[in-house]
Design a protein around this motif. Structure first.
Motif, mmCIF file in Angstrom:
data_model
loop_
_atom_site.group_PDB
_atom_site.id
_atom_site.type_symbol
_atom_site.label_atom_id
_atom_site.label_comp_id
_atom_site.label_asym_id
_atom_site.label_seq_id
_atom_site.Cartn_x
_atom_site.Cartn_y
_atom_site.Cartn_z
ATOM 1 N N VAL A 11 53.208 59.139 82.582
ATOM 2 C CA VAL A 11 52.853 60.390 81.912
ATOM 3 C C VAL A 11 53.616 61.543 82.536
ATOM 4 N N GLN A 12 53.731 61.545 83.864
ATOM 5 C CA GLN A 12 54.515 62.577 84.523
ATOM 6 C C GLN A 12 55.965 62.571 84.007
ATOM 7 N N GLY A 13 56.471 61.375 83.771
ATOM 8 C CA GLY A 13 57.829 61.259 83.251
ATOM 9 C C GLY A 13 57.968 61.875 81.864
ATOM 10 N N LEU A 14 56.963 61.680 81.025
ATOM 11 C CA LEU A 14 57.000 62.275 79.697
ATOM 12 C C LEU A 14 57.061 63.795 79.774
ATOM 13 N N ASN A 15 56.411 64.345 80.789
ATOM 14 C CA ASN A 15 56.322 65.791 80.927
ATOM 15 C C ASN A 15 57.390 66.374 81.836
ATOM 16 N N GLY A 16 58.328 65.541 82.237
ATOM 17 C CA GLY A 16 59.429 66.026 83.056
ATOM 18 C C GLY A 16 59.113 66.121 84.522
ATOM 19 N N GLY A 17 57.969 65.546 84.925
ATOM 20 C CA GLY A 17 57.569 65.622 86.317
ATOM 21 C C GLY A 17 58.187 64.542 87.153
ATOM 22 N N ASP B 292 49.741 67.630 71.089
ATOM 23 C CA ASP B 292 50.156 68.317 72.307
ATOM 24 C C ASP B 292 51.496 67.758 72.737
ATOM 25 N N HIS B 293 52.003 68.276 73.857
ATOM 26 C CA HIS B 293 53.325 67.841 74.318
ATOM 27 C C HIS B 293 53.348 66.361 74.668
ATOM 28 N N ALA B 294 52.342 65.888 75.394
ATOM 29 C CA ALA B 294 52.351 64.496 75.856
ATOM 30 C C ALA B 294 52.314 63.517 74.690
ATOM 31 N N SER B 295 51.466 63.781 73.697
ATOM 32 C CA SER B 295 51.391 62.856 72.564
ATOM 33 C C SER B 295 52.711 62.844 71.793
ATOM 34 N N ALA B 296 53.347 63.999 71.633
ATOM 35 C CA ALA B 296 54.636 64.051 70.942
ATOM 36 C C ALA B 296 55.719 63.319 71.733
ATOM 37 N N ALA B 297 55.751 63.544 73.050
ATOM 38 C CA ALA B 297 56.766 62.903 73.884
ATOM 39 C C ALA B 297 56.586 61.391 73.912
ATOM 40 N N ALA B 298 55.342 60.927 73.935
ATOM 41 C CA ALA B 298 55.084 59.488 73.945
ATOM 42 C C ALA B 298 55.525 58.847 72.637
ATOM 43 N N LEU B 299 55.296 59.519 71.531
ATOM 44 C CA LEU B 299 55.727 58.989 70.238
ATOM 45 C C LEU B 299 57.255 58.981 70.144
ATOM 46 N N ALA B 300 57.881 60.027 70.611
ATOM 47 C CA ALA B 300 59.346 60.084 70.590
ATOM 48 C C ALA B 300 59.934 58.964 71.442
ATOM 49 N N ALA B 301 59.267 58.657 72.556
ATOM 50 C CA ALA B 301 59.755 57.594 73.438
ATOM 51 C C ALA B 301 59.706 56.226 72.761
ATOM 52 N N GLN B 302 58.896 56.107 71.722
ATOM 53 C CA GLN B 302 58.811 54.857 70.966
ATOM 54 C C GLN B 302 59.800 54.815 69.809
ATOM 55 N N ARG C 223 62.724 69.735 71.798
ATOM 56 C CA ARG C 223 62.724 68.359 72.293
ATOM 57 C C ARG C 223 63.644 67.493 71.427
ATOM 58 N N PRO C 224 64.036 66.301 71.916
ATOM 59 C CA PRO C 224 64.998 65.476 71.178
ATOM 60 C C PRO C 224 64.380 64.675 70.032
ATOM 61 N N PHE C 225 63.664 65.356 69.159
ATOM 62 C CA PHE C 225 63.177 64.754 67.920
ATOM 63 C C PHE C 225 63.035 65.876 66.907
ATOM 64 N N LEU C 226 62.918 65.517 65.654
ATOM 65 C CA LEU C 226 62.766 66.502 64.592
ATOM 66 C C LEU C 226 61.294 66.840 64.434
#
Length: 256
Positions: free
Chosen positions: A250-256, A21-31, A70-73
């Motif tokens: 988590v809100q930050g990952l989702n743009g909140g 989902d979006h959150a799991s992808a965004a969290a991985l990208a943040a790492q 999003r900013p990852f491939l």
């Protein structure tokens, strides 16, 4: 070469974590993971649908549309293309690429435990490469999941390479001698294996010539276990929560 292709030709294999989902992808990208795949099991389970049965075409496309800019491939696990019509598979590939995906995983395993005929799967690969030449097609064969079909691995991968596949994926492949033989067979085509906690380490796989290591559904299953364990701990009066990601994070990952 595209940026995604380049990641398959570096000294260290591309470690591809798979999101659902979006959150799991965004969290991985943040790492700091530069490329992220999707997991068909995670996408299917989140929707209450079976994996590997061509039931999640819409969910897969919707997730690609959410993640593709999003900013990852992004590489998308598209099962067998959700169709046995190469033209339909090619159309799906066009839509995934339009959403921003740079890669797609196409498997020859079927939900009933059989394999797609080699020539049909090769035709799907060729149709996708004709429709979207820059889309990285990772051709997966499930011969090692079906232990009685392992002798088909090399000829199937050779056919998929000839059809235009950019990479070859053999989940269930762990034996060093078999890995080395397939690396030699494929030549410039990068070999992708599925990571297993009981199999070779990333360093060992690199030494054998593996160029991409996927985590598949592992992260989704770990997350599921962690959620259930936390609920059981609360019910049992055991402490839980130390170090857990905060609501605001988590809100930050989702743009909140």
């Amino acid at each position: 070469m595209t940026a995604f292709t380049n990641l398959h030709h570096t000294e260290t294999p591309l470690l591809l974590p798979n999101a659902w989902d979006h959150a799991s992808a965004a969290a991985l990208a943040a790492q700091g993971f530069p490329a992220i795949g999707t997991t068909s099991l995670g996408v299917a389970a989140a929707a209450g649908l079976p994996d590997g049965r061509a039931a999640t075409r819409d969910e897969t496309l919707l997730l690609a549309q959410r993640l593709g800019q999003r900013p990852f491939l992004l590489s998308v696990d598209a099962e067998g293309g959700f169709s046995d019509d190469p033209a339909e598979v090619a159309e799906l590939a066009r839509r995934l690429a339009a959403a921003g995906a740079v890669g797609v995983n196409l498997e020859d395993g079927r939900g009933d435990g059989t394999l797609t005929p080699t020539d049909l799967h090769a035709a799907k690969i060729a149709a996708v490469k004709t429709a979207v030449p820059d889309l990285f097609v990772n051709a997966r064969t499930d011969t090692h999941w079906l232990k009685t079909r392992r002798s088909e691995t090399a000829p199937r991968l050779a056919a998929y390479r000839e059809a235009g596949a950019d990479g070859a994926f053999v989940p269930g492949l762990f034996e060093p001698a078999e890995i080395t033989a397939l690396v030699e067979l494929l030549g410039a085509i990068p070999l992708n294996v599925l990571y297993s906690p009981s199999g070779p380490t990333l360093t060992q796989l690199a030494a054998l010539g593996v160029r991409r290591v996927s985590l598949g559904s592992l992260l989704f299953r770990v997350a599921l276990d962690a959620a259930v364990s936390a609920a059981a701990d609360v019910r049992a009066g055991r402490p839980v929560g130390a170090g857990v990601t905060t609501y605001d994070a988590v809100q930050g990952l989702n743009g909140g």
